[in-house]
Design a protein around this motif. Structure first.
Motif, short mmCIF file in Angstrom:
data_model
loop_
_atom_site.label_atom_id
_atom_site.label_comp_id
_atom_site.label_asym_id
_atom_site.label_seq_id
_atom_site.Cartn_x
_atom_site.Cartn_y
_atom_site.Cartn_z
N ALA A 15 -9.69 -0.22 14.98
CA ALA A 15 -9.78 -1.27 13.98
C ALA A 15 -8.85 -0.97 12.80
O ALA A 15 -8.24 -1.88 12.22
N GLY A 16 -8.73 0.30 12.43
CA GLY A 16 -7.81 0.68 11.36
C GLY A 16 -6.37 0.37 11.72
O GLY A 16 -5.61 -0.16 10.90
N ASN A 17 -5.99 0.68 12.96
CA ASN A 17 -4.63 0.37 13.42
C ASN A 17 -4.42 -1.14 13.51
O ASN A 17 -3.35 -1.64 13.15
N ASP A 18 -5.44 -1.85 13.98
CA ASP A 18 -5.32 -3.31 14.08
C ASP A 18 -5.26 -3.95 12.69
O ASP A 18 -4.60 -4.97 12.50
N ALA A 19 -5.94 -3.35 11.72
CA ALA A 19 -5.89 -3.87 10.35
C ALA A 19 -4.48 -3.73 9.77
O ALA A 19 -3.99 -4.65 9.11
N LEU A 20 -3.83 -2.62 10.05
CA LEU A 20 -2.45 -2.44 9.58
C LEU A 20 -1.52 -3.45 10.25
O LEU A 20 -0.70 -4.10 9.57
N ALA A 21 -1.65 -3.61 11.56
CA ALA A 21 -0.83 -4.60 12.28
C ALA A 21 -1.13 -6.01 11.78
O ALA A 21 -0.22 -6.83 11.62
N GLY A 22 -2.41 -6.29 11.52
CA GLY A 22 -2.79 -7.61 11.01
C GLY A 22 -2.24 -7.87 9.63
O GLY A 22 -1.82 -8.99 9.32
N GLY A 23 -2.22 -6.85 8.79
CA GLY A 23 -1.65 -7.00 7.45
C GLY A 23 -0.16 -7.31 7.49
O GLY A 23 0.32 -8.18 6.78
N ILE A 24 0.54 -6.59 8.35
CA ILE A 24 1.98 -6.85 8.52
C ILE A 24 2.19 -8.26 9.06
O ILE A 24 3.05 -9.00 8.58
N GLY A 25 1.40 -8.64 10.05
CA GLY A 25 1.51 -9.98 10.63
C GLY A 25 1.22 -11.06 9.62
O GLY A 25 1.90 -12.10 9.58
N LEU A 26 0.22 -10.85 8.79
CA LEU A 26 -0.15 -11.84 7.77
C LEU A 26 0.98 -12.02 6.76
O LEU A 26 1.36 -13.16 6.46
N VAL A 27 1.53 -10.93 6.28
CA VAL A 27 2.63 -11.01 5.31
C VAL A 27 3.85 -11.69 5.94
O VAL A 27 4.48 -12.56 5.31
N CYS A 28 4.16 -11.34 7.17
CA CYS A 28 5.33 -11.92 7.83
C CYS A 28 5.14 -13.41 8.14
O CYS A 28 6.07 -14.20 8.01
N SER A 29 3.92 -13.80 8.52
CA SER A 29 3.69 -15.22 8.79
C SER A 29 3.72 -16.03 7.50
O SER A 29 4.20 -17.17 7.49
N LEU A 30 3.25 -15.45 6.40
CA LEU A 30 3.40 -16.12 5.10
C LEU A 30 4.87 -16.24 4.72
O LEU A 30 5.29 -17.23 4.11
N GLY A 31 5.67 -15.22 5.09
CA GLY A 31 7.11 -15.29 4.86
C GLY A 31 7.75 -16.42 5.64
O GLY A 31 8.66 -17.09 5.16
N LEU A 32 7.27 -16.65 6.87
CA LEU A 32 7.79 -17.77 7.67
C LEU A 32 7.45 -19.09 7.01
O LEU A 32 8.29 -19.98 6.93
#
Length: 161
Positions: free
Chosen positions: A112-129
Motif C-alpha cells: 500500500a505504501g508503494n501504491d500510494a507513491l505511484a498513486g501520488g505521482i499519477g494524480l499529479v501527472c493527471s492533473l498536469g494533463l
C-alpha cells in the motif's frame, strides 16, 4: 462549441473517484502492485499540450516568424484539448480513488505504501494533463480584434467613447 468548464471536469473526476474507490476496496488484495511511473505518461502529454498551446497561440495571433493556423488544424487541436481534459479528469478521479484506499494502509502494508507513491505521482501527472489541455484550449481562442491585446494601439475602429 463551448469552452470546457472546470466544474464539469470536477464532476467527472468525482464520479471516477467513487467508482474506482469502490472497485479498489473490493479487489485490492488481488490487484498487482502499481508501477511507480504508471501515471507519468499523462504528465508528459500535459507538458506537450501546454507547449503546443504556446506555439498555437503565437500562430493564431500571427506573431512575427510564425505561419497562420489552418482551420482544420485548429479544430483538431481543440478536439484533442477537450478529449485530453476529459481523460485527465477521469484519471485524476481514478488515482484519487486508489489513494483513498491505500493511504490509510500505507503505514502498515508495504504494498500500500508503494501504491500510494505511484498513486501520488499519477494524480499529479493527471492533473498536469488537465492543466495542459485547458491551456491548449484557451490558447486556441481567436481574438476578436488583434489590437485588443495591445493597449498602446488605442480603441478599435468604430468604437466611440
Amino acid at each position: 462549441m463551448t469552452p470546457t468548464r472546470p466544474r464539469d471536469l470536477f464532476g467527472v473526476a468525482l464520479v471516477a473517484a467513487v467508482v474506482v474507490g469502490i472497485l479498489v476496496r473490493l479487489s485490492y488484495g488481488s490487484l498487482p502492485e502499481m508501477p511507480l511511473g504508471a501515471g507519468a505518461t499523462l504528465g508528459v502529454l500535459g507538458i506537450a499540450e501546454a507547449i503546443g498551446g504556446n506555439v498555437m497561440r503565437a500562430r493564431i495571433r500571427r506573431k512575427p516568424g510564425t505561419q497562420p493556423v489552418q482551420p482544420l488544424v485548429a479544430a483538431r487541436a481543440v478536439l484533442l484539448a477537450k478529449a485530453s481534459s476529459l481523460a485527465g479528469a477521469i484519471m485524476t478521479g481514478a488515482w484519487a480513488g486508489l489513494l483513498a484506499h491505500v493511504l490509510p494502509l500505507a503505514g502498515t502494508v508495504t504494498a500500500a505504501g508503494n501504491d500510494a507513491l505511484a498513486g501520488g505521482i499519477g494524480l499529479v501527472c493527471s492533473l498536469g494533463l488537465v492543466g495542459g489541455a485547458l491551456w491548449l484550449e484557451h490558447c486556441l481562442r481567436t481574438p476578436d480584434d488583434p489590437r485588443d491585446d495591445d493597449p498602446d494601439d488605442g480603441p478599435p475602429v468604430g468604437d466611440h467613447p
